[in-house]
Design a protein around this motif. Structure first.
Motif, PDB file in Angstrom:
ATOM      1  N   THR A  40       0.819  -1.221   0.000  1.00  0.00           N
ATOM      2  CA  THR A  40       0.000   0.000   0.000  1.00  0.00           C
ATOM      3  C   THR A  40       0.853   1.271   0.000  1.00  0.00           C
ATOM      4  OG1 THR A  40      -0.246  -0.154   2.383  1.00  0.00           O
ATOM      5  CG2 THR A  40      -2.081  -0.975   1.071  1.00  0.00           C
ATOM      6  N   ARG A  41       2.001   1.250   0.675  1.00  0.00           N
ATOM      7  CA  ARG A  41       2.818   2.478   0.751  1.00  0.00           C
ATOM      8  C   ARG A  41       3.735   2.665  -0.453  1.00  0.00           C
ATOM      9  NH1 ARG A  41       0.130   5.558   3.217  1.00  0.00           N
ATOM     10  NH2 ARG A  41       1.833   6.983   3.700  1.00  0.00           N
ATOM     11  N   THR A  42       4.049   1.548  -1.178  1.00  0.00           N
ATOM     12  CA  THR A  42       5.026   1.687  -2.279  1.00  0.00           C
ATOM     13  C   THR A  42       4.559   1.080  -3.609  1.00  0.00           C
ATOM     14  OG1 THR A  42       6.181  -0.434  -1.971  1.00  0.00           O
ATOM     15  CG2 THR A  42       6.885   1.404  -0.571  1.00  0.00           C
ATOM     16  N   GLY A  43       3.662   0.090  -3.560  1.00  0.00           N
ATOM     17  CA  GLY A  43       3.249  -0.609  -4.791  1.00  0.00           C
ATOM     18  C   GLY A  43       4.177  -1.749  -5.174  1.00  0.00           C
ATOM     19  N   ASN A 260       7.718   4.904  -6.529  1.00  0.00           N
ATOM     20  CA  ASN A 260       6.625   4.632  -5.594  1.00  0.00           C
ATOM     21  C   ASN A 260       5.319   4.762  -6.373  1.00  0.00           C
ATOM     22  OD1 ASN A 260       4.536   4.981  -3.607  1.00  0.00           O
ATOM     23  ND2 ASN A 260       6.128   5.452  -2.108  1.00  0.00           N
ATOM     24  N   ILE A 261       4.428   3.785  -6.230  1.00  0.00           N
ATOM     25  CA  ILE A 261       3.168   3.822  -6.998  1.00  0.00           C
ATOM     26  C   ILE A 261       2.353   5.066  -6.646  1.00  0.00           C
ATOM     27  CG2 ILE A 261       1.755   2.427  -5.386  1.00  0.00           C
ATOM     28  CD1 ILE A 261       1.629   2.223  -9.215  1.00  0.00           C
ATOM     29  N   ARG A 262       2.498   5.543  -5.390  1.00  0.00           N
ATOM     30  CA  ARG A 262       1.720   6.736  -5.004  1.00  0.00           C
ATOM     31  C   ARG A 262       2.243   7.987  -5.717  1.00  0.00           C
ATOM     32  NH1 ARG A 262       2.142   7.743   0.661  1.00  0.00           N
ATOM     33  NH2 ARG A 262       3.969   6.416   0.724  1.00  0.00           N
ATOM     34  N   ILE A 263       3.537   8.025  -6.012  1.00  0.00           N
ATOM     35  CA  ILE A 263       4.099   9.154  -6.779  1.00  0.00           C
ATOM     36  C   ILE A 263       3.552   9.086  -8.210  1.00  0.00           C
ATOM     37  CG2 ILE A 263       6.227  10.168  -7.727  1.00  0.00           C
ATOM     38  CD1 ILE A 263       7.689   9.148  -5.197  1.00  0.00           C
ATOM     39  N   ILE A 264       3.503   7.873  -8.762  1.00  0.00           N
ATOM     40  CA  ILE A 264       3.006   7.707 -10.133  1.00  0.00           C
ATOM     41  C   ILE A 264       1.520   8.079 -10.198  1.00  0.00           C
ATOM     42  CG2 ILE A 264       2.620   6.024 -11.999  1.00  0.00           C
ATOM     43  CD1 ILE A 264       5.159   4.547 -10.999  1.00  0.00           C
ATOM     44  N   ILE A 268      -0.368  10.938 -12.430  1.00  0.00           N
ATOM     45  CA  ILE A 268      -1.513  10.661 -13.318  1.00  0.00           C
ATOM     46  C   ILE A 268      -2.621  11.697 -13.067  1.00  0.00           C
ATOM     47  CG2 ILE A 268      -3.395   9.005 -13.749  1.00  0.00           C
ATOM     48  CD1 ILE A 268      -1.316   6.751 -13.304  1.00  0.00           C
ATOM     49  N   ARG A 269      -2.863  11.976 -11.779  1.00  0.00           N
ATOM     50  CA  ARG A 269      -3.902  12.964 -11.428  1.00  0.00           C
ATOM     51  C   ARG A 269      -3.510  14.360 -11.892  1.00  0.00           C
ATOM     52  NH1 ARG A 269      -3.990   9.965  -6.686  1.00  0.00           N
ATOM     53  NH2 ARG A 269      -2.628  11.430  -5.611  1.00  0.00           N
ATOM     54  N   ARG A 270      -2.265  14.750 -11.571  1.00  0.00           N
ATOM     55  CA  ARG A 270      -1.828  16.116 -11.897  1.00  0.00           C
ATOM     56  C   ARG A 270      -1.785  16.368 -13.404  1.00  0.00           C
ATOM     57  NH1 ARG A 270       2.078  18.846  -8.024  1.00  0.00           N
ATOM     58  NH2 ARG A 270       1.593  18.034  -5.967  1.00  0.00           N
ATOM     59  N   LYS A 277      -2.312   4.895 -20.280  1.00  0.00           N
ATOM     60  CA  LYS A 277      -1.221   5.519 -21.032  1.00  0.00           C
ATOM     61  C   LYS A 277       0.075   5.543 -20.213  1.00  0.00           C
ATOM     62  CE  LYS A 277      -3.933   8.703 -23.849  1.00  0.00           C
ATOM     63  NZ  LYS A 277      -4.210  10.118 -24.113  1.00  0.00           N
ATOM     64  N   VAL A 278       0.017   4.974 -19.007  1.00  0.00           N
ATOM     65  CA  VAL A 278       1.168   5.094 -18.108  1.00  0.00           C
ATOM     66  C   VAL A 278       1.803   3.726 -17.872  1.00  0.00           C
ATOM     67  CG1 VAL A 278       1.899   5.867 -15.813  1.00  0.00           C
ATOM     68  CG2 VAL A 278       0.049   7.065 -17.011  1.00  0.00           C
ATOM     69  N   PHE A 279       3.113   3.650 -18.047  1.00  0.00           N
ATOM     70  CA  PHE A 279       3.788   2.366 -17.862  1.00  0.00           C
ATOM     71  C   PHE A 279       4.204   2.196 -16.400  1.00  0.00           C
ATOM     72  CE2 PHE A 279       7.028  -0.873 -18.032  1.00  0.00           C
ATOM     73  CZ  PHE A 279       6.467  -1.768 -18.919  1.00  0.00           C
ATOM     74  N   VAL A 280       3.824   1.048 -15.838  1.00  0.00           N
ATOM     75  CA  VAL A 280       4.164   0.761 -14.440  1.00  0.00           C
ATOM     76  C   VAL A 280       4.712  -0.656 -14.348  1.00  0.00           C
ATOM     77  CG1 VAL A 280       3.270   0.571 -12.081  1.00  0.00           C
ATOM     78  CG2 VAL A 280       2.306   2.288 -13.609  1.00  0.00           C
ATOM     79  N   ASN A 281       5.920  -0.799 -13.812  1.00  0.00           N
ATOM     80  CA  ASN A 281       6.434  -2.150 -13.531  1.00  0.00           C
ATOM     81  C   ASN A 281       7.075  -2.220 -12.143  1.00  0.00           C
ATOM     82  OD1 ASN A 281       8.854  -0.880 -13.890  1.00  0.00           O
ATOM     83  ND2 ASN A 281       9.485  -2.018 -15.704  1.00  0.00           N
ATOM     84  N   ILE A 282       6.766  -1.212 -11.312  1.00  0.00           N
ATOM     85  CA  ILE A 282       7.374  -1.136  -9.966  1.00  0.00           C
ATOM     86  C   ILE A 282       7.018  -2.366  -9.131  1.00  0.00           C
ATOM     87  CG2 ILE A 282       5.472   0.246  -8.988  1.00  0.00           C
ATOM     88  CD1 ILE A 282       7.636   1.649  -7.297  1.00  0.00           C
TER      89      ILE A 282
END
Ligand code: UT7
Length: 331
Positions: A40-43, A260-264, A268-270, A277-282
């Protein structure tokens, strides 16, 4: 030849991650932490680490070999090798020289850059200047890290975050108005203490005392870096987009540094872009510093997440403090 007539773009990518997986359960069994907190804190669910006998130049070479294959080039086609890393094999010679030797790319000049997690963006930007100026044809840019070598596995604040890996891209001449449309780089040395490896340099040379005080491990003020990251990611993306007359609405694909997934999610929101459209492999690799964007770009390329003509935005941020962004028209 000048930058009016020559464009620089990415013509091949490659990556490598080691086989050994450290799951959240590994940490749960050894430290006062748990899977739920980490997810939850990092993804992050798992990260890869190299064997003790493997160094950064080894995995950088594997990624480079794949990028050469993808670009259908031979090592002797490469004019310059840039390795971005905070975990060089040693202070000198550079890791880039070791990669040059491993590849047999003996026509290439070679050097390392130190820009922490922004290193791959800094490297692409440098490469594009050389190619656009007409002085180099093919530049190999590598982001490679063996962060497991500088991670304190008794510090729950940092050890759950980091992983090892390497990614590479070959920057070459491409058709006008394609490839790297803009790059923007920034730094603020006033943030030097927020993320660093204190000992082993000329300020605190290695000694029995530095070793016993664990000063050869990453130290991070996580919450301050977090605040910086959420702010800079949007700012950096908009700066580079503005430099080539585009705006956030034009983004087809976004590859942020995987810290950190929360930064990503905040980015996305900002930026008001859709998640697909966003690549995530964290989740699989954790934070691989300069290798994060490099590996993500290769995976997005190989998995056909990015298509010809797409506007792709890369944003990195990290120790220094440093940050940077690239806008690409994928070709
Ligand atoms: O790649 C370069 C850029 N790096 C980054 O962008 C990293 C940015 N920072 C972060 O991703 C986050 O700050 C962290 C993931 C490092 C930490 O998350 P956080 O939500 O900022 O937590 P925190 O540091 O504010 O700590 C909250 C609590 C603390 O406990 P107390 O003092 O409230 O009792 C920590 O001790 O969480 C505790 N904590 C943990 N608990 C369980 C810290 N690490 C852990 C852990 N397991 N692994």
């Amino acid at each position: 030849m000048n930058n009016e007539t020559v464009a620089a773009g990415i013509v091949g990518t490659g990556s490598y991650v080691p086989d050994t997986v450290l799951t959240n359960e590994y940490f749960e069994e050894r430290l006062d932490t748990n899977n739920e907190w980490i997810v939850t804190r990092t993804g992050i669910r798992e990260r890869r680490i190299v064997r003790p006998d493997v160094a950064t130049s080894d995995i950088a070479t594997y990624a480079a070999e794949k990028a050469l294959e993808d670009a259908k080039m031979n090592p002797e086609d490469i004019d310059m090798i840039i390795v971005a890393t905070v975990t060089p094999d040693m202070s000198f010679p550079s890791t880039a020289c070791l990669v040059q030797k491993n590849l047999g790319a003996f026509k290439a000049s070679a050097f390392d850059i130190s820009a922490a997690c922004s290193g791959f963006i800094y490297g692409l930007s440098i490469a594009s200047q050389f190619v656009k100026s007409g002085s180099m044809k093919n530049v190999l840019v590598i982001g490679a890290e063996t962060l497991s070598k500088i991670t304190d596995y008794s510090d729950r604040n940092t050890c759950i975050l980091f992983g090892d890996g390497a990614g590479a891209a070959i920057v070459s001449r491409v058709e006008k108005d394609k490839g790297i449309l803009a790059s923007y780089l920034g730094a603020d040395g006033r943030g030097e203490d927020l993320l660093k490896l204190p000992a082993g340099g000329s300020r605190l040379p290695a000694s029995a005392e530095t070793v016993s005080n664990s000063l050869h491990y990453i130290k991070m003020n996580g919450s301050e870096v977090f605040k910086f990251a959420t702010k800079i990611i949007e700012e950096a993306a908009e700066k580079a987009l503005g430099m080539c007359g585009l705006s956030k609405e034009d983004i087809d694909f976004f590859i942020p540094h995987q810290a950190n997934i929360r930064i990503i999610e905040s980015a996305i929101r900002r930026l008001n872009i859709s998640k697909d459209k966003v690549f995530v492999n964290i989740e699989q690799y954790g934070n691989m510093s300069s290798a994060s964007i490099a590996v993500a770009l290769d995976e997005a390329n190989k998995n056909k997440k990015i298509n010809k003509g797409d506007i792709v935005v890369l944003v990195g941020f990290g120790g220094g403090l440093t940050w940077g962004s690239i806008v690409l028209k994928w070709s």
